[in-house]
Design a protein around this motif. Structure first.
Motif, PDB file in Angstrom:
ATOM      1  N   GLY A  12     -30.835  -5.225  32.224  1.00 48.00           N
ATOM      2  CA  GLY A  12     -32.156  -5.372  32.826  1.00 48.00           C
ATOM      3  C   GLY A  12     -32.079  -5.171  34.328  1.00 48.00           C
ATOM      4  N   TYR A  13     -33.056  -5.711  35.045  1.00 55.16           N
ATOM      5  CA  TYR A  13     -33.140  -5.483  36.489  1.00 55.16           C
ATOM      6  C   TYR A  13     -31.894  -5.989  37.220  1.00 55.16           C
ATOM      7  N   ALA A  14     -31.468  -7.215  36.933  1.00 56.91           N
ATOM      8  CA  ALA A  14     -30.309  -7.776  37.624  1.00 56.91           C
ATOM      9  C   ALA A  14     -29.027  -7.058  37.207  1.00 56.91           C
ATOM     10  N   GLY A  15     -28.862  -6.796  35.908  1.00 54.89           N
ATOM     11  CA  GLY A  15     -27.644  -6.164  35.427  1.00 54.89           C
ATOM     12  C   GLY A  15     -27.457  -4.760  35.967  1.00 54.89           C
ATOM     13  N   VAL A  16     -28.533  -3.984  35.994  1.00 53.82           N
ATOM     14  CA  VAL A  16     -28.468  -2.619  36.516  1.00 53.82           C
ATOM     15  C   VAL A  16     -28.119  -2.616  37.998  1.00 53.82           C
ATOM     16  N   ARG A  17     -28.777  -3.482  38.738  1.00 50.36           N
ATOM     17  CA  ARG A  17     -28.521  -3.553  40.177  1.00 50.36           C
ATOM     18  C   ARG A  17     -27.066  -3.926  40.449  1.00 50.36           C
ATOM     19  N   LEU A  18     -26.574  -4.918  39.748  1.00 51.68           N
ATOM     20  CA  LEU A  18     -25.209  -5.391  39.958  1.00 51.68           C
ATOM     21  C   LEU A  18     -24.187  -4.325  39.576  1.00 51.68           C
ATOM     22  N   ALA A  19     -24.380  -3.692  38.421  1.00 50.50           N
ATOM     23  CA  ALA A  19     -23.440  -2.665  37.978  1.00 50.50           C
ATOM     24  C   ALA A  19     -23.370  -1.518  38.981  1.00 50.50           C
ATOM     25  N   ARG A  20     -24.500  -1.116  39.485  1.00 48.11           N
ATOM     26  CA  ARG A  20     -24.526  -0.016  40.461  1.00 48.11           C
ATOM     27  C   ARG A  20     -23.847  -0.423  41.767  1.00 48.11           C
ATOM     28  N   ARG A  21     -24.038  -1.661  42.181  1.00 49.76           N
ATOM     29  CA  ARG A  21     -23.427  -2.143  43.425  1.00 49.76           C
ATOM     30  C   ARG A  21     -21.893  -2.155  43.329  1.00 49.76           C
ATOM     31  N   LEU A  22     -21.367  -2.397  42.138  1.00 49.46           N
ATOM     32  CA  LEU A  22     -19.910  -2.529  41.970  1.00 49.46           C
ATOM     33  C   LEU A  22     -19.230  -1.245  41.503  1.00 49.46           C
ATOM     34  N   ASP A  23     -20.000  -0.211  41.255  1.00 56.26           N
ATOM     35  CA  ASP A  23     -19.462   0.993  40.623  1.00 56.26           C
ATOM     36  C   ASP A  23     -18.342   1.661  41.427  1.00 56.26           C
ATOM     37  N   ASP A  24     -18.382   1.550  42.736  1.00 56.59           N
ATOM     38  CA  ASP A  24     -17.377   2.211  43.568  1.00 56.59           C
ATOM     39  C   ASP A  24     -16.118   1.373  43.784  1.00 56.59           C
ATOM     40  N   THR A  25     -16.162   0.081  43.437  1.00 58.33           N
ATOM     41  CA  THR A  25     -15.028  -0.788  43.760  1.00 58.33           C
ATOM     42  C   THR A  25     -14.379  -1.425  42.545  1.00 58.33           C
ATOM     43  N   ALA A  26     -15.004  -1.329  41.383  1.00 60.44           N
ATOM     44  CA  ALA A  26     -14.440  -1.933  40.170  1.00 60.44           C
ATOM     45  C   ALA A  26     -14.659  -0.998  38.988  1.00 60.44           C
ATOM     46  N   ARG A  27     -13.901  -1.227  37.909  1.00 58.84           N
ATOM     47  CA  ARG A  27     -14.124  -0.499  36.660  1.00 58.84           C
ATOM     48  C   ARG A  27     -15.232  -1.238  35.902  1.00 58.84           C
ATOM     49  N   VAL A  28     -16.433  -0.696  35.971  1.00 60.57           N
ATOM     50  CA  VAL A  28     -17.610  -1.394  35.460  1.00 60.57           C
ATOM     51  C   VAL A  28     -17.966  -0.885  34.067  1.00 60.57           C
ATOM     52  N   THR A  29     -18.206  -1.827  33.158  1.00 60.52           N
ATOM     53  CA  THR A  29     -18.792  -1.512  31.859  1.00 60.52           C
ATOM     54  C   THR A  29     -20.064  -2.340  31.717  1.00 60.52           C
ATOM     55  N   LEU A  30     -21.182  -1.673  31.549  1.00 56.42           N
ATOM     56  CA  LEU A  30     -22.465  -2.331  31.312  1.00 56.42           C
ATOM     57  C   LEU A  30     -22.762  -2.266  29.824  1.00 56.42           C
ATOM     58  N   VAL A  31     -23.008  -3.422  29.219  1.00 58.38           N
ATOM     59  CA  VAL A  31     -23.278  -3.480  27.779  1.00 58.38           C
ATOM     60  C   VAL A  31     -24.715  -3.938  27.556  1.00 58.38           C
ATOM     61  N   ASP A  32     -25.442  -3.186  26.743  1.00 57.64           N
ATOM     62  CA  ASP A  32     -26.809  -3.580  26.417  1.00 57.64           C
ATOM     63  C   ASP A  32     -27.134  -3.161  24.990  1.00 57.64           C
ATOM     64  N   ARG A  33     -27.970  -3.934  24.338  1.00 53.46           N
ATOM     65  CA  ARG A  33     -28.368  -3.609  22.958  1.00 53.46           C
ATOM     66  C   ARG A  33     -29.302  -2.415  22.918  1.00 53.46           C
ATOM     67  N   LYS A  34     -30.002  -2.148  24.025  1.00 51.78           N
ATOM     68  CA  LYS A  34     -30.936  -1.025  24.092  1.00 51.78           C
ATOM     69  C   LYS A  34     -30.214   0.231  24.547  1.00 51.78           C
ATOM     70  N   GLU A  35     -30.727   1.376  24.129  1.00 46.83           N
ATOM     71  CA  GLU A  35     -30.124   2.638  24.526  1.00 46.83           C
ATOM     72  C   GLU A  35     -30.646   3.143  25.869  1.00 46.83           C
ATOM     73  N   VAL A  36     -31.709   2.528  26.381  1.00 49.53           N
ATOM     74  CA  VAL A  36     -32.291   2.918  27.664  1.00 49.53           C
ATOM     75  C   VAL A  36     -32.652   1.664  28.459  1.00 49.53           C
ATOM     76  N   PHE A  37     -32.843   1.848  29.766  1.00 49.05           N
ATOM     77  CA  PHE A  37     -33.375   0.758  30.586  1.00 49.05           C
ATOM     78  C   PHE A  37     -34.852   0.582  30.268  1.00 49.05           C
ATOM     79  N   PHE A  38     -35.273  -0.673  30.173  1.00 53.00           N
ATOM     80  CA  PHE A  38     -36.664  -0.997  29.877  1.00 53.00           C
ATOM     81  C   PHE A  38     -37.325  -1.523  31.136  1.00 53.00           C
ATOM     82  N   HIS A  39     -38.214  -0.714  31.696  1.00 51.16           N
ATOM     83  CA  HIS A  39     -38.931  -1.093  32.919  1.00 51.16           C
ATOM     84  C   HIS A  39     -40.104  -1.991  32.519  1.00 51.16           C
ATOM     85  N   ARG A  40     -39.812  -3.271  32.402  1.00 49.67           N
ATOM     86  CA  ARG A  40     -40.783  -4.216  31.850  1.00 49.67           C
ATOM     87  C   ARG A  40     -42.068  -4.288  32.671  1.00 49.67           C
ATOM     88  N   ILE A  41     -41.972  -4.036  33.966  1.00 52.14           N
ATOM     89  CA  ILE A  41     -43.153  -4.113  34.830  1.00 52.14           C
ATOM     90  C   ILE A  41     -44.248  -3.166  34.349  1.00 52.14           C
TER      91      ILE A  41
END
Length: 368
Positions: A12-41
């Protein structure tokens, strides 16, 4: 060179933001049950207007340049082996794991199923029901209920629309009476029947609803915008119930770590930080958590950093659209009552586009 493995559970909003922030400094795996980001707004409008059906769905494929996004259901965090276990049996090793599973919202602000096709089908069903309803009841006078009532009224000027709220004023979570008065004036001027101090429950007959005083409301369609439930049942079932408070939120300290765990963080709607659970707060938490995760992963190196404390935002700006060209914006004023801005500011900030261009850019896409 990467500092470690970070598994972010929830896209979601927090997970996407965090994963993107860490992408250059850590090996990031984002896990979600959905196949796409859901822009709930954008979901409330998508549940009313066919032309918005696919707007809330933004692919994850451009989010991370170095890490990966995995579609799957997490069933357990193995803190002994430091692995995240998926329903498929796959195990993801971690140096840091982040719980960002958010909260479950009432329909239509919900991603139904796991695929875009399933969610779009649900939106289309809501659109058909709204298009043919003679009387629509919306229960809940917070931002979601007010916004949904306005969308339905503008889409169906010929239908009856009732908004029932258990409190004495709309938008009462803002701490100011002015936003609620402004919302009430707009809704009543557009012939929405607003019932305050009306706690609603389903009646004994299909299509009937009863308030606390016994009054009956008959409606052929209803939506309940009465709050959210944190998505933490999986943690309880996996034996981590001690991580949760009585309301089911993950207990975190001031660094957004799960209490007693140096390598487990929780951000966004899922945690017990005392503030309005809205998108700007989730993004701010993600930024602080990203810094603290880097500090933890680099604690023994020459780039060592000190962790930062997250300060809950008690007076957060709030934007409530009344359709695409009207609404109100509540802007906190230090030491005084909040300012309430009108249609021009609200339209530019949110109402017209529902922040879709911004979120598309966050996921690596152009604004269009």
């Amino acid at each position: 060179m990467y500092d470690g493995d970070v598994v972010v559970i929830g896209g979601g909003y927090a997970g996407v933001r965090l994963a993107r922030r860490l992408d250059d400094t850590a090996r990031v795996t984002l896990v979600d049950r959905k196949e796409v980001f859901f822009h709930r707004i954008a979901s409330l409008r998508a549940g009313v207007h066919p032309e918005w059906t696919h707007t809330p769905f933004i692919p994850y494929d451009r989010l991370l340049r170095h890490g990966r996004v995995a579609t799957g259901k997490v069933v357990r965090i193995d803190t002994t082996e430091r692995q995240v276990v998926l329903a498929t049996g796959e195990r993801l090793p971690y140096d840091v794991v982040v719980i960002a599973t958010g909260a479950d919202y009432p329909e239509p602000a919900r991603f139904t199923g796991t695929t875009t096709e399933e969610a779009a089908k649900s939106f289309a069903e809501h659109q058909r029901n709204i298009a043919t309803a003679e009387h629509v009841l919306v229960v809940g006078g917070g931002p979601g209920g007010v916004e949904l009532s306005a969308e339905i009224r503008l889409a169906r000027p010929d239908a009856r629309v009732t908004l029932a709220h258990s409190g004495p004023a709309l938008l009462d979570s803002t701490g100011s009476v002015r936003p609620g008065r402004k919302a009430l004036a707009w809704l009543e001027s557009h012939d929405v029947d607003v019932r305050l101090d009306s706690f609603m429950s389903p009646g004994t007959d299909f299509g009937t609803y009863r308030d606390a005083r016994g009054a009956i409301v008959e409606a052929d369609l209803s939506f309940w915008a009465t709050g959210t439930t944190p998505n933490t049942l999986w943690l309880r079932l996996a034996g981590h119930g001690d991580w949760l408070n009585g309301a089911g939120h993950v207990k975190v300290d001031r660094t957004l770590r799960v209490e007693g765990r140096l390598d487990v963080f929780a951000v966004g709607d899922v945690n017990d930080v005392s503030e309005l659970k809205i998108t700007p707060a989730a993004l701010a938490q993600a930024d602080i958590a990203a810094h603290n995760i880097r500090a933890y992963l680099q604690s023994s190196g020459k780039h060592r950093r000190d962790p930062r404390f997250y300060r809950p935002t008690q007076r957060t700006p709030l934007i409530v659209p009344f359709g695409p060209a009207d609404g109100l914006t509540v802007l906190p004023v230090p030491g005084g009552e909040s300012a309430v801005l009108g249609s021009r500011t609200t339209t530019m900030a949110k109402a017209k586009s529902l922040m879709t261009p911004y979120m598309r850019r966050q996921l690596g896409y152009t604004a269009a």
